[in-house]
Design an enzyme around this catalytic site. Structure first.
Site, mmCIF file in Angstrom:
data_model
loop_
_atom_site.group_PDB
_atom_site.id
_atom_site.type_symbol
_atom_site.label_atom_id
_atom_site.label_comp_id
_atom_site.label_asym_id
_atom_site.label_seq_id
_atom_site.Cartn_x
_atom_site.Cartn_y
_atom_site.Cartn_z
ATOM 1 N N SER A 196 0.800 -1.221 0.000
ATOM 2 C CA SER A 196 0.000 0.000 0.000
ATOM 3 C C SER A 196 0.838 1.280 0.000
ATOM 4 C CB SER A 196 -0.932 -0.080 1.207
ATOM 5 O OG SER A 196 -1.778 1.002 1.261
ATOM 6 N N ASP A 252 -6.552 2.173 -2.700
ATOM 7 C CA ASP A 252 -7.762 1.981 -1.895
ATOM 8 C C ASP A 252 -8.000 3.123 -0.910
ATOM 9 O OD1 ASP A 252 -5.755 1.315 -0.135
ATOM 10 O OD2 ASP A 252 -6.641 -0.586 0.504
ATOM 11 N N ARG A 263 -3.447 5.197 20.617
ATOM 12 C CA ARG A 263 -3.642 3.759 20.327
ATOM 13 C C ARG A 263 -2.377 3.176 19.717
ATOM 14 N NH1 ARG A 263 -4.096 2.557 14.920
ATOM 15 N NH2 ARG A 263 -4.310 4.423 13.642
ATOM 16 N N PRO A 264 -2.162 1.854 19.906
ATOM 17 C CA PRO A 264 -1.010 1.249 19.244
ATOM 18 C C PRO A 264 -1.299 1.117 17.753
ATOM 19 C CG PRO A 264 -2.283 -0.427 20.407
ATOM 20 C CD PRO A 264 -2.955 0.883 20.690
ATOM 21 N N SER A 265 -0.277 1.332 16.923
ATOM 22 C CA SER A 265 -0.459 1.123 15.486
ATOM 23 C C SER A 265 -0.673 -0.363 15.211
ATOM 24 C CB SER A 265 0.797 1.615 14.749
ATOM 25 O OG SER A 265 0.901 0.962 13.507
ATOM 26 N N ARG A 287 0.228 5.712 18.131
ATOM 27 C CA ARG A 287 -0.313 6.884 17.438
ATOM 28 C C ARG A 287 -1.029 7.806 18.421
ATOM 29 N NH1 ARG A 287 1.532 5.995 12.558
ATOM 30 N NH2 ARG A 287 1.053 4.013 11.580
#
Ligand code: 16G
Ligand code: MG
Length: 517
Positions: free
Chosen positions: A64, A282, A471-473, A480
């Site tokens: 990605s 995407d 939050r953890p990535s 993050r």
């Protein structure tokens, strides 16, 4: 049973002593050099999954928006969904099995799932434009062949195209024809029908600039344009054909979102509507530079979600309220939740998203469109076909936004003026182990390390209209931090101060991230 698989694995795709790897938010993703054995084994796993489900399975090779040297792989389930969660654990186990224990692990998986080896299988394999992708695709094909699976090599495709192919195949053409041409014709016909004969309307002009991230999005957009005719006028930059073009290098949707600035090649635009997609097409991001001041303004996934939800509400006069639900980060959670509704609109701020319609809602829309002369119903029926419901699709999402802006006669400035975003900031904090952070309430509250949430709450109170989430990535070894407040300075300061607390309480490594400039 597994003799051939073990032999080829050992001789051509050995794991050796490479370290363990985990099926994360969007599959396996890391340095392409470490992925050969993982690909081989995912080829085998896809065959087993296909036998179990008695349906086609997809395998997509891409990393990605990551840098060119990385790559990755994810499995796509029969209805276009991300691989079922219980199988993520099986994928991890298989990827990490020792070379000489491959047969034992394969046996365990086949037996625990009750897989009937006599059944047929079919696996679609697609890849992005990375240099490592053909070699990794070959490893997958070798895996499929080693267990006598059937393969459909889709070649270079965007991630959403692969999802579309899998769904078309499994619905026997009901969703569309399972080919690139089928994809372009279905969406472009619906787009043109929705738009009608005049591509201009009010302050909407069909001209836009497209940043292809030097990846598959640029290639596929070029193909798409041959189907779109003059319904849209597009200039493509970062198409990956120029010397020095680097995939996702200073361009693409992730760059625009995180840096909050124009990508390479579009810095000098003034007033034009611009759109960026990411390395596998995407994610989508809209932006423009103000005509007079040149100031950058971004319209992200949140903006797209509100634009779409409002517009659908206008078309459906019965829709009195639009309930909002929150889930943890990651397309798989959003997509799943969206399916609880008749019409589920989901977008992440980073530009991932789509709309899903229940079968009943779709049937009703089509029946009403066919049996009444309601223009609204007809418009809605076309819109359903502009959307790639199988997964978020940058190009189809872009055409959806273009359809709505055209219908409203809106310029991109009009869209931005619909509401004012609070200034916000995203930051990352390097930690030794991101798993020390755990969260609840759709990742809006930190549970561990103890005391961190109290510190965040105390900081947030100091800032007008402050909010901050940690939050953890799911894709890299970082934590993050998100913050917002009344001014950009305050949002930056809040993110910085929360980042310092995370660094102190969650085992930060190196110097804490400096304050954004
Ligand atoms: C992946 C996910 C995306 C999510 C992002 C979060 C898919 C197709 N993509 O890109 O939905 O927002 O990871 O990454 O599932 P992060 O946890 O590192 O921020
Ligand atoms: Mg992507």
């Amino acid at each position: 049973m597994w003799a051939e698989a073990v032999k080829v694995g050992l001789e051509q795709h050995a794991k050796g002593d490479l370290k363990a790897i985990q099926y994360g938010t969007a599959g396996f993703r890391t340095d392409a050099k470490l992925l050969d054995h993982v690909m081989y084994r995912m080829g085998i796993l896809a065959v087993l999954r296909s036998k179990l489900k008695q349906a086609a399975i997809g395998v997509m090779i891409t990393a990605s928006h990551n840098q060119e040297k990385d790559n990755g792989v994810k499995l796509v389930d029969p209805k276009g969904e991300m691989l079922e969660q219980s199988w993520e654990a099986l994928a991890t186990k298989l990827a990490n099995a020792k070379d000489d224990e491959l047969d034992i692990v394969l046996d365990e998986i086949a037996q625990s799932q009750g897989i009937d080896h006599a059944l047929p299988s079919s696996v679609f394999v697609g890849r992005d434009t990375r240099e490592s992708s053909p070699r990794l695709a070959q490893a997958i094909l070798d895996g499929i062949k080693a267990v006598e699976g059937a393969v459909i090599d889709a070649g270079i495709v965007s991630t959403p195209q692969l999802h579309y192919l899998v769904v078309c195949q499994n619905t026997h053409g009901q969703y569309g024809e399972a080919s690139a041409k089928g994809y372009y014709s279905k969406i472009s016909q619906a787009f043109k029908a929705f738009r009608g004969s005049n591509p201009v309307n009010g302050r909407y002009s069909p001209k836009l600039m497209f940043d292809g991230a030097n990846g598959v999005g640029a290639q596929k957009m070029k193909e798409f344009l041959t189907f779109l005719g003059d319904s849209i006028q597009m200039e493509i930059v970062n198409d990956g054909t120029q010397p020095g073009d680097v995939l996702n290098g200073d361009c693409g949707a992730d760059f625009v979102k995180v840096q909050q600035t124009s990508p390479k090649g579009l810095e000098k635009t003034r007033g034009e509507r611009c759109v960026s997609v990411d390395g596998d097409a995407d994610r989508v991001m809209y932006f423009y530079n103000d005509k007079e001041s040149g100031q950058f303004a971004m319209l992200d996934g949140d903006r797209i979600a509100t634009l779409v939800a409002e517009f659908l509400k206008e078309l459906l006069d019965q829709a009195k309220n639009v309930p909002v639900a929150c889930v943890p980060t990651g397309v798989k959670h959003l997509h799943h939740k969206a399916q609880d509704f008749d019409i589920g609109v989901y977008f992440e701020a980073n530009g991932h998203g789509t709309i899903v319609f229940s079968d009943a809602a779709q049937a009703k829309i089509r029946d009403t469109a066919a049996s009444s002369n309601s223009i609204q119903a007809q418009k809605l029926a076309h819109l359903v076909d502009v959307i790639n419901q199988t997964v978020g699709d940058a190009i189809s999402d872009m055409l959806l936004v273009e359809s709505i802006l055209h219908a409203k006669g809106w310029s991109i400035e009009d869209w931005r003026k619909a509401y004012q975003d609070l200034p916000n900031r995203q930051m990352k904090v390097r930690v030794a182990d991101r798993n020390v952070i755990s969260t609840t309430d759709a990742e809006r509250q930190v549970v561990t390390p103890k005391g961190l949430q109290d510190e965040i709450d105390a900081l947030v109170k100091k800032f007008p209209q402050g909010r901050s989430f940690v939050r953890p990535s799911g894709t890299e070894d970082v934590v993050r931090v998100y913050s917002e407040s009344d001014t950009q300075d305050n949002a930056d300061q809040l993110a910085y101060e929360v980042g310092l607390k995370v660094h102190a309480l969650a085992g930060g490594v190196g110097e804490p991230t400096p304050k954004p400039k």
